[in-house]
Design a protein around this motif. Structure first.
Motif, PDB file in Angstrom:
ATOM      1  N   ALA A  99       2.404   3.677   2.179  1.00 34.16           N
ATOM      2  CA  ALA A  99       3.471   2.574   2.762  1.00 34.16           C
ATOM      3  C   ALA A  99       4.229   2.243   1.359  1.00 34.16           C
ATOM      4  N   LYS A 100       3.675   2.116   0.366  1.00 30.52           N
ATOM      5  CA  LYS A 100       4.396   1.997  -1.105  1.00 30.52           C
ATOM      6  C   LYS A 100       5.529   3.108  -1.299  1.00 30.52           C
ATOM      7  N   LEU A 101       5.127   4.208  -1.044  1.00 24.46           N
ATOM      8  CA  LEU A 101       5.746   5.477  -1.364  1.00 24.46           C
ATOM      9  C   LEU A 101       6.921   5.325  -0.359  1.00 24.46           C
ATOM     10  N   GLY A 132       0.053   2.699  -9.105  1.00 25.22           N
ATOM     11  CA  GLY A 132       0.092   1.698  -8.434  1.00 25.22           C
ATOM     12  C   GLY A 132      -0.284   0.328  -9.213  1.00 25.22           C
ATOM     13  N   THR A 133       0.182  -0.716  -9.186  1.00 22.86           N
ATOM     14  CA  THR A 133      -0.029  -1.684 -10.222  1.00 22.86           C
ATOM     15  C   THR A 133      -0.427  -2.988  -9.608  1.00 22.86           C
ATOM     16  N   GLY A 134      -0.808  -2.869  -8.366  1.00 19.42           N
ATOM     17  CA  GLY A 134      -0.860  -4.398  -7.784  1.00 19.42           C
ATOM     18  C   GLY A 134      -1.312  -4.161  -5.997  1.00 19.42           C
ATOM     19  N   GLU A 135      -1.547  -5.117  -5.419  1.00 17.06           N
ATOM     20  CA  GLU A 135      -1.527  -4.759  -3.999  1.00 17.06           C
ATOM     21  C   GLU A 135      -0.263  -4.865  -3.361  1.00 17.06           C
ATOM     22  N   LYS A 136       0.782  -5.581  -3.728  1.00 13.59           N
ATOM     23  CA  LYS A 136       1.949  -5.624  -3.194  1.00 13.59           C
ATOM     24  C   LYS A 136       2.700  -4.397  -3.044  1.00 13.59           C
ATOM     25  N   GLY A 153      -7.128  12.195  -0.860  1.00 15.40           N
ATOM     26  CA  GLY A 153      -8.344  11.378  -1.712  1.00 15.40           C
ATOM     27  C   GLY A 153      -9.542  11.076  -0.993  1.00 15.40           C
ATOM     28  N   LEU A 154     -10.331  10.351  -1.703  1.00 22.86           N
ATOM     29  CA  LEU A 154     -11.532   9.705  -1.048  1.00 22.86           C
ATOM     30  C   LEU A 154     -11.464   8.587  -0.441  1.00 22.86           C
ATOM     31  N   TYR A 155     -12.419   7.933   0.192  1.00 23.05           N
ATOM     32  CA  TYR A 155     -12.348   6.828   0.643  1.00 23.05           C
ATOM     33  C   TYR A 155     -11.957   5.550  -0.249  1.00 23.05           C
ATOM     34  N   GLY A 156     -11.115   4.829   0.372  1.00 23.97           N
ATOM     35  CA  GLY A 156     -10.718   3.746  -0.553  1.00 23.97           C
ATOM     36  C   GLY A 156     -10.089   3.782  -2.099  1.00 23.97           C
ATOM     37  N   SER A 157      -9.442   4.841  -1.903  1.00 20.37           N
ATOM     38  CA  SER A 157      -8.892   5.218  -3.225  1.00 20.37           C
ATOM     39  C   SER A 157      -7.261   4.687  -3.301  1.00 20.37           C
ATOM     40  N   GLY A 158      -6.850   4.236  -1.931  1.00 21.41           N
ATOM     41  CA  GLY A 158      -5.756   3.296  -1.767  1.00 21.41           C
ATOM     42  C   GLY A 158      -4.650   4.459  -1.117  1.00 21.41           C
ATOM     43  N   LYS A 159      -4.885   5.395  -0.329  1.00 22.60           N
ATOM     44  CA  LYS A 159      -4.033   6.329   0.213  1.00 22.60           C
ATOM     45  C   LYS A 159      -3.236   5.549   0.832  1.00 22.60           C
ATOM     46  N   THR A 160      -3.613   4.826   2.091  1.00 20.64           N
ATOM     47  CA  THR A 160      -2.956   4.088   3.099  1.00 20.64           C
ATOM     48  C   THR A 160      -1.914   3.102   2.526  1.00 20.64           C
ATOM     49  N   GLU A 209      -3.732   0.932  12.898  1.00 21.93           N
ATOM     50  CA  GLU A 209      -3.133  -0.498  12.625  1.00 21.93           C
ATOM     51  C   GLU A 209      -2.865  -0.916  11.332  1.00 21.93           C
ATOM     52  N   GLN A 210      -3.806  -0.487  10.631  1.00 22.26           N
ATOM     53  CA  GLN A 210      -3.634  -0.898   8.873  1.00 22.26           C
ATOM     54  C   GLN A 210      -2.224  -0.148   8.585  1.00 22.26           C
ATOM     55  N   LEU A 211      -1.974   0.976   8.887  1.00 21.43           N
ATOM     56  CA  LEU A 211      -0.639   1.421   8.303  1.00 21.43           C
ATOM     57  C   LEU A 211       0.404   0.979   9.177  1.00 21.43           C
ATOM     58  N   VAL A 255      -2.225   7.556  -9.299  1.00 22.79           N
ATOM     59  CA  VAL A 255      -3.345   6.546  -9.987  1.00 22.79           C
ATOM     60  C   VAL A 255      -2.928   5.164  -9.607  1.00 22.79           C
ATOM     61  N   THR A 256      -4.010   4.569  -8.639  1.00 17.49           N
ATOM     62  CA  THR A 256      -3.865   3.324  -7.946  1.00 17.49           C
ATOM     63  C   THR A 256      -4.686   2.403  -8.968  1.00 17.49           C
ATOM     64  N   LYS A 257      -4.468   1.063  -8.621  1.00 21.27           N
ATOM     65  CA  LYS A 257      -5.313  -0.035  -9.080  1.00 21.27           C
ATOM     66  C   LYS A 257      -5.336  -0.023 -10.799  1.00 21.27           C
ATOM     67  N   THR A 258      -4.095   0.476 -11.247  1.00 18.88           N
ATOM     68  CA  THR A 258      -4.060   0.532 -12.609  1.00 18.88           C
ATOM     69  C   THR A 258      -4.217  -0.960 -13.187  1.00 18.88           C
ATOM     70  N   ASP A 259      -3.872  -2.015 -12.187  1.00 15.73           N
ATOM     71  CA  ASP A 259      -3.981  -3.374 -12.814  1.00 15.73           C
ATOM     72  C   ASP A 259      -5.387  -3.808 -12.823  1.00 15.73           C
ATOM     73  N   THR A 260      -6.248  -3.326 -12.242  1.00 17.40           N
ATOM     74  CA  THR A 260      -7.618  -3.914 -12.137  1.00 17.40           C
ATOM     75  C   THR A 260      -8.631  -3.214 -12.933  1.00 17.40           C
TER      76      THR A 260
HETATM   77  N1  LIG Z   1      -5.215  -4.373  -7.184  1.00 22.10           N
HETATM   78  C1  LIG Z   1      -4.669  -3.396  -6.467  1.00 22.10           C
HETATM   79  N2  LIG Z   1      -5.174  -2.936  -5.245  1.00 22.10           N
HETATM   80  C2  LIG Z   1      -4.734  -1.642  -4.375  1.00 22.10           C
HETATM   81  C3  LIG Z   1      -3.918  -0.785  -5.060  1.00 22.10           C
HETATM   82  N3  LIG Z   1      -3.880   0.205  -4.072  1.00 22.10           N
HETATM   83  C4  LIG Z   1      -4.549  -0.063  -3.094  1.00 22.10           C
HETATM   84  N4  LIG Z   1      -5.133  -1.215  -3.416  1.00 22.10           N
HETATM   85  C5  LIG Z   1      -6.285  -1.721  -2.805  1.00 22.10           C
HETATM   86  O1  LIG Z   1      -7.339  -0.880  -2.382  1.00 22.10           O
HETATM   87  C6  LIG Z   1      -8.046  -1.062  -1.193  1.00 22.10           C
HETATM   88  C7  LIG Z   1      -8.063   0.205  -0.427  1.00 22.10           C
HETATM   89  O2  LIG Z   1      -6.587   0.717  -0.022  1.00 22.10           O
HETATM   90  P1  LIG Z   1      -6.711   1.728   1.267  1.00 22.10           P
HETATM   91  O3  LIG Z   1      -5.323   1.893   0.976  1.00 22.10           O
HETATM   92  O4  LIG Z   1      -6.722   1.167   2.458  1.00 22.10           O
HETATM   93  O5  LIG Z   1      -7.396   3.013   0.854  1.00 22.10           O
HETATM   94  P2  LIG Z   1      -7.747   4.180   1.569  1.00 22.10           P
HETATM   95  O6  LIG Z   1      -9.112   4.228   1.991  1.00 22.10           O
HETATM   96  O7  LIG Z   1      -7.531   5.497   0.390  1.00 22.10           O
HETATM   97  O8  LIG Z   1      -6.657   4.477   2.513  1.00 22.10           O
HETATM   98  C8  LIG Z   1      -7.269  -2.167  -0.322  1.00 22.10           C
HETATM   99  O9  LIG Z   1      -7.682  -3.457  -0.315  1.00 22.10           O
HETATM  100  C9  LIG Z   1      -5.872  -2.018  -1.123  1.00 22.10           C
HETATM  101  O10 LIG Z   1      -5.041  -3.381  -1.090  1.00 22.10           O
HETATM  102  C10 LIG Z   1      -3.419  -1.076  -6.443  1.00 22.10           C
HETATM  103  O11 LIG Z   1      -2.444  -0.535  -6.997  1.00 22.10           O
HETATM  104  N5  LIG Z   1      -3.751  -2.373  -6.990  1.00 22.10           N
END
Ligand SMILES: Nc1nc2c(ncn2[C@@H]2O[C@H](COP(=O)(O)OP(=O)(O)O)[C@@H](O)[C@H]2O)c(=O)[nH]1
Ligand SMILES: [Mg+2]
Length: 365
Positions: free
Chosen positions: A111-113, A264-268, A100-107, A138-140, A237-242
């Motif tokens: 961990a969630k998976l 993904g429904t949140g950061e936890k 996926g692209l930058y910041g999409s929530g891969k890392t 380090e993040q992972l 699909v991540t960040k469905t909460d936001t």
């Molecule tokens: N609110 C919310 N934030 C998320 C979710 N998944 C990821 N994030 C946030 O999105 C940001 C980027 O995530 P990251 O895993 O580093 O993305 P990557 O660049 O694709 O590896 C981080 O601040 C995560 O905490 C989610 O389902 N909900």
């Protein structure tokens, strides 16, 4: 989108007569809401034409009120545009690649998976091949520590394929290996070359594209591009909460014929689940999702060893109170719990957050 669709459903419930006029109004409302949620115009048009046609052509079945019938019809149509089949997680040994692209929530999702499979009794590890972003390892690593998952990779590796080859050998004993990859701002040659390299070495059983909900409709093009280049088995699909655009992202994937597997429904770490079109639509239409709530209660009770018998005995103390607060906390935010109950619109948002703050304070006291 959610609040508004509920208003439409209320219109149906409250109206005395259901005539052509009302149906027209309702379809118009639904159209407007879906388009605001970034669902494609073409899809919205198909959907509302379908609804109108079906209401006209069909005899209303006996024993069901017209209102119930129309509500059910809208329910089913929405479910269909979100993709039919529900994803079944594989519970045998396999490798999973996340792209996926930058910041999409891969890392985060790796961990969630990992936590998801580990909780289901699979010996799970994560490997990072992200040699692009500083501190990716380090993040992972930090996330892995939180959820008790072994993480492999190197802080200053240069070549994704080489790191992968090295750590695949060292991780042969795991049931599930989840591979994190580097992103880019867009699907470019460099990204594809790197991912194709990983693909070739790994031959993963599952390749998931991770997209953020705020991508909206653009998710369709992303899913198509990645699918053509490396072959996807699903989307997460991540960040469905936001994002108010979740509807767009979810339907876009179904249009690209790549099923949504998880959301993904949140950061936890536990804010993650298998995508169920059924639940999503139930939320849209305000139907209480009791099954989901029960599951949450069960999980939370197990995780905090809250013993209902102990509560009944009557020796209620600060320890039990603390455990209760913890258990409620594990179920998710109060607004989520109320949403599962279908009553989120009946409680003012300010009151909810004030109560959440109080619960946090009580815990420390
Ligand atoms: N609110 C919310 N934030 C998320 C979710 N998944 C990821 N994030 C946030 O999105 C940001 C980027 O995530 P990251 O895993 O580093 O993305 P990557 O660049 O694709 O590896 C981080 O601040 C995560 O905490 C989610 O389902 N909900
Ligand atoms: Mg990352």
């Amino acid at each position: 989108m959610l609040d508004k669709l509920q208003n439409v459903m209320n219109k149906i419930t409250k109206s005395r007569v259901i005539d052509e006029e009302l149906i027209k109004e309702i379809t118009k409302d639904i159209q407007r809401i879906l388009i605001q949620a970034d669902v494609s115009v073409k899809l919205v048009k198909e959907l509302s034409d379908d609804i109108k046609r079906k209401i006209k052509e069909k005899e209303f079945p006996k024993g069901v009120s017209k209102k119930e019938y129309i509500t059910k019809l809208i329910y089913n149509e929405l479910k269909e545009i979100l993709g039919g089949e529900e994803y079944k997680p594989r519970l045998e040994s396999h490798d999973i690649l996340l792209v996926g692209l930058y910041g999409s929530g891969k890392t985060t999702t790796v961990a969630k998976l990992a936590s998801f499979y580990s909780k289901r009794g699979m010996k799970t590890c994560a490997i990072t091949t992200d040699t692009d972003r500083p501190a990716a390892y380090e993040q992972l690593q930090q996330l892995g520590e939180k959820i008790n998952i072994d993480v492999y990779g190197e802080p200053d590796a240069q070549n994704a394929s080489k790191v992968l080859e090295k750590y695949l050998k060292k991780t042969e004993g795991y049931d599930i290996r989840i591979i994190d990859s580097a992103g880019r701002d867009n699907v470019n040659k460099e990204l594809l070359k790197e991912i194709k390299g990983i693909e070739k070495i790994l031959s993963p059983k599952e390749t998931f594209l991770v997209v953020s909900a705020d991508t909206g409709q653009t998710a369709r093009r992303l899913a198509k591009d990645f699918d053509r280049e490396i072959g996807l088995t699903g989307v997460i699909v991540t960040k469905t909460d936001t994002s108010a655009k979740s509807g767009g992202a979810l339907t876009a994937c179904s249009e690209a014929e790549v099923p949504v597997a998880f959301i993904g429904t949140g950061e936890k770490m536990n804010e993650f689940k298998v995508f169920k079109a059924e639940d999503f639509v139930a939320n849209l239409l305000g139907k209480p999702d009791l099954g989901e709530l029960l599951k949450r209660v069960q999980r939370a009770t197990q995780e905090t060893d809250l013993d209902p018998q102990e509560l009944m005995k009557g020796d209620y103390n600060f320890q039990t109170f603390y455990k209760q607060l913890e258990a409620v906390n594990k179920m998710g935010s109060l607004s989520k719990i109320f949403k599962t109950l279908g009553i989120q619109n009946k409680i003012p948002k300010e009151e909810l957050s004030a109560t959440e703050e109080k619960m946090e304070k009580y815990k420390y006291m």
